[in-house]
Design a protein around this motif. Sequence first.
Motif, PDB file in Angstrom:
ATOM      1  N   GLY A   7       0.777  -1.230   0.000  1.00 24.40           N
ATOM      2  CA  GLY A   7       0.000   0.000   0.000  1.00 24.40           C
ATOM      3  C   GLY A   7       0.806   1.275   0.000  1.00 24.40           C
ATOM      4  N   SER A  16      -3.667  11.086   1.500  1.00 23.30           N
ATOM      5  CA  SER A  16      -3.928   9.901   2.312  1.00 23.30           C
ATOM      6  C   SER A  16      -3.411   8.642   1.629  1.00 23.30           C
ATOM      7  N   ARG A  18      -3.565   4.118   2.551  1.00 19.59           N
ATOM      8  CA  ARG A  18      -3.896   3.051   3.468  1.00 19.59           C
ATOM      9  C   ARG A  18      -2.932   1.896   3.259  1.00 19.59           C
ATOM     10  N   SER A  20      -1.702  -1.954   4.189  1.00 19.76           N
ATOM     11  CA  SER A  20      -2.254  -3.232   4.598  1.00 19.76           C
ATOM     12  C   SER A  20      -1.124  -4.172   4.968  1.00 19.76           C
ATOM     13  N   PHE A  67      -3.512   9.209  11.902  1.00 20.93           N
ATOM     14  CA  PHE A  67      -3.431   7.807  11.502  1.00 20.93           C
ATOM     15  C   PHE A  67      -4.413   6.982  12.329  1.00 20.93           C
ATOM     16  N   THR A  68      -4.924   5.921  11.707  1.00 19.08           N
ATOM     17  CA  THR A  68      -5.815   4.995  12.397  1.00 19.08           C
ATOM     18  C   THR A  68      -5.406   3.568  12.087  1.00 19.08           C
ATOM     19  N   SER A  70      -6.300  -0.459  12.414  1.00 14.85           N
ATOM     20  CA  SER A  70      -7.461  -1.338  12.566  1.00 14.85           C
ATOM     21  C   SER A  70      -7.064  -2.735  12.091  1.00 14.85           C
ATOM     22  N   TYR A  79      -4.537  -2.870   9.142  1.00  7.51           N
ATOM     23  CA  TYR A  79      -4.487  -1.703   8.272  1.00  7.51           C
ATOM     24  C   TYR A  79      -3.917  -0.498   9.018  1.00  7.51           C
ATOM     25  N   LEU A  80      -3.363   0.411   8.261  1.00  6.34           N
ATOM     26  CA  LEU A  80      -2.974   1.707   8.795  1.00  6.34           C
ATOM     27  C   LEU A  80      -3.480   2.769   7.824  1.00  6.34           C
ATOM     28  N   GLN A  81      -4.536   3.455   8.229  1.00  6.36           N
ATOM     29  CA  GLN A  81      -5.063   4.551   7.435  1.00  6.36           C
ATOM     30  C   GLN A  81      -4.311   5.812   7.809  1.00  6.36           C
ATOM     31  N   ASN A  83      -3.892   9.771   7.090  1.00  7.84           N
ATOM     32  CA  ASN A  83      -4.477  10.988   6.537  1.00  7.84           C
ATOM     33  C   ASN A  83      -3.606  12.192   6.868  1.00  7.84           C
TER      34      ASN A  83
END
Length: 121
Positions: A7, A16, A18, A20, A67-68, A70, A79-81, A83
């Motif tokens: 990713g 942004s 994301r 994986s 960052f988020t 999940s 995952y690391l989102q 932004n």
Amino acid sequence: VQLQASGGGLVQAGGSLRLSCAASGRTFSSYAMGWFRQAPGKEREFVAAISWSGGSTYYADSVKGRFTISRDNAKNTVYLQMNSLKPEDTAVYYCAADPRLGPNFWEYDYWGQGTLVTVSS
């Protein structure tokens, strides 16, 4: 546990991405997962971590609110989102797995190969 991160790419500041991390091998859902990063000439640093259940998450101050992390245990993926990316976020990002949740990279037993994130100004 075998980990495969993906990713990464080139993005402009403010954009942004994301990331994986797909896991295979031993039971993924029994491991806490972490994301770390390493910029050229710098030490590897903690970014974010999530407990095996997803019920607990931790973030470095530098990414908190942007960052988020999940996970989807059914898909064996974390995952690391990311932004509001900044040039200082440029680094190779690694995912890692360990039975215990924590921010210390030396405590993680399993590592993915890394994916490069480049943020242009």
